[in-house]
Design an enzyme around this catalytic site. Structure first.
Site, PDB file in Angstrom:
ATOM      1  CG  HIS A 121      -1.938   0.982   1.356  1.00  0.00           C
ATOM      2  ND1 HIS A 121      -1.686   2.296   1.701  1.00  0.00           N
ATOM      3  CD2 HIS A 121      -3.287   0.891   1.174  1.00  0.00           C
ATOM      4  CE1 HIS A 121      -2.839   2.966   1.733  1.00  0.00           C
ATOM      5  NE2 HIS A 121      -3.813   2.135   1.405  1.00  0.00           N
ATOM      6  CG  ASP A 198       0.617  -2.523   6.201  1.00  0.00           C
ATOM      7  OD1 ASP A 198      -0.353  -2.716   6.974  1.00  0.00           O
ATOM      8  OD2 ASP A 198       0.504  -1.879   5.144  1.00  0.00           O
ATOM      9  CD  GLN A 201      -6.588  -4.727   3.794  1.00  0.00           C
ATOM     10  OE1 GLN A 201      -7.516  -5.523   3.780  1.00  0.00           O
ATOM     11  NE2 GLN A 201      -6.783  -3.416   3.762  1.00  0.00           N
ATOM     12  CE  LYS A 224      -7.323  -0.944   6.434  1.00  0.00           C
ATOM     13  NZ  LYS A 224      -8.179  -0.500   5.330  1.00  0.00           N
ATOM     14  CB  CYS A 362      -3.734   3.204  -1.614  1.00  0.00           C
ATOM     15  SG  CYS A 362      -4.858   4.582  -1.354  1.00  0.00           S
TER      16      CYS A 362
END
Length: 404
Positions: A121, A198, A201, A224, A362
């Protein structure tokens, strides 16, 4: 097995209509919906214990402080951090990544190397580009293959004693590909590099065990995973957080201030300047409790079932191309229809109540690799159903007919 109808009843937004059609919400990769228990917890905070934290001797301040620190403890247990002070509250994944990148300004020197992947991202690309511009470090990129998988052999070749930090996502937001982060972490450590993951997700679908992974940093967002927007977590190993300078200056992050010198507070407060999103932090704890009560093993199993079903149904459509064709995926299907712009498909199926994401997500380097302007991304959560997938497939077929 999950009682899907009971779970769906927890989410008031799912019962509404959009453009006269029942809402089918397949944009969970952008943000998840919120159960009533999370909504109620936010209201309860403001109705009953709203006060600033850590600084007051009065009852409300102490109640708010206790609730906030209990939430920090919930996060610590959820990700299996060694210490609660390794858990920093942030405004989201982007904030956490920028905090670390800013800290590495004082560590890197010209010629040092930062490794990112082609699956990132923009939030895990741009901060490192900015870091390299400030320090003279060099950005290296792990390439991907036509299935959207990292080419691990190329990653191995990139590593050297010049590599100071490696940063990759746990799961690709654009393709749903799950990266081999344990291998990446272990391999990077052999050359003495730090590793930031990261996890934005990943956390809606699984419980990251940061001690088992042995990552140095792990960043994710609350919104999220059924929590409020404007909330996030940066986990950092104690030794690394002690090495990095504060990201912001202000109240709470200090031990003593004079005009001659300021000394900083101990962890975690060193990185938590100013009044935080108190309600958001507390309610993120509520969201984590809710997900754990359902059970991540059950969530994972059911979402895999949705992914398999959606992939099968979408492959019935003539001219479809799915990106990220790998067995190791989260519940995301990113696709295009030959000869039709993804935005046009998304706009038409929205009129039929279907919410998907269209565009580059993104993640423009991924789209550039596949030579496409973007994709249609359907991202599923544990409160979605196969019937909703059927509705999406029929809507896409209708849009294809209209646009062909």
């Amino acid at each position: 097995m999950l009682d899907i109808q009971k779970i769906r009843a927890d989410f008031p937004i799912l019962s509404q209509t959009v453009n006269g059609k029942p809402l089918v919400y397949f944009d969970n990769g952008a943000t998840s919906q919120k159960p009533q228990i999370v909504i109620d917890a936010e209201v309860k905070y403001y109705q009953e214990i709203n006060a600033n934290i850590h600084r007051g001797v009065h009852t409300l301040s102490q109640l708010a402080t206790d609730a906030y620190e209990v939430a920090r403890g919930k996060v610590k247990d959820h990700i299996n951090a060694k210490f609660a002070h390794e858990v920093l509250f942030t405004s989201g994944t982007t904030h956490g990544i920028n905090l670390v990148a800013n800290g590495f300004v004082s560590i890197l020197k010209p010629g040092d190397e930062v490794v990112v992947s082609s699956l990132e991202h923009h939030s895990n690309i741009v901060p490192w580009q900015m870091l390299c511009e400030k320090t003279g470090a060099i950005l290296k990129v792990i390439p991907i293959n036509n299935n959207g998988e990292l080419i691990i052999e190329e990653f191995d070749k990139l590593l050297s004693d010049k590599t100071k930090i490696v940063t990759v996502n746990h799961i690709s937001n654009a393709l749903g590909v799950i990266n081999p982060i344990k291998y990446i972490i272990d391999k990077a450590h052999t050359v003495g590099a730090a590793v930031l993951i990261d996890g934005a997700q990943a956390v809606p679908h699984l419980k990251p065990n940061v001690q088992e992974l042995d990552c140095d940093f792990y960043a994710f967002s609350g919104h999220k995973m059924c929590g409020p927007t404007g909330t996030g977590i940066l986990y950092g190993k104690e030794e690394w957080l002690n090495k990095l300078p504060p990201y912001q200056g202000g109240g709470e992050m200090i031990k003593e201030v004079t005009f001659e010198k300021t000394t900083y507070a101990d962890l975690p407060h060193k990185f938590e300047a100013g009044t935080p999103n108190i309600a958001g932090g507390i309610v993120l704890g509520t969201a984590i409790d809710y997900l754990n009560e359902i059970g991540f093993d059950k969530i994972h199993e059911y979402e895999n079932e949705l992914l398999e079903y959606a992939t099968k149904r979408l492959n019935e459509i003539e001219g479809i191309r799915i990106y990220g064709n790998t067995k190791n995926k989260a519940s995301v299907v990113s696709f295009n229809i030959d000869g039709i712009h993804p935005y046009d498909i998304g706009s038409i199926i929205d009129k039929l109540g279907i919410a998907v994401r269209t565009g580059h997500h993104c993640a423009q380097p991924i789209m550039n690799f596949f030579c496409i302007p973007g994709t249609i991304r359907a991202s599923f959560s544990f409160y979605n159903t196969k019937e909703e997938i059927d509705a999406m497939v029929e809507a896409v077929k209708k849009a294809q007919t209209m646009l062909s």
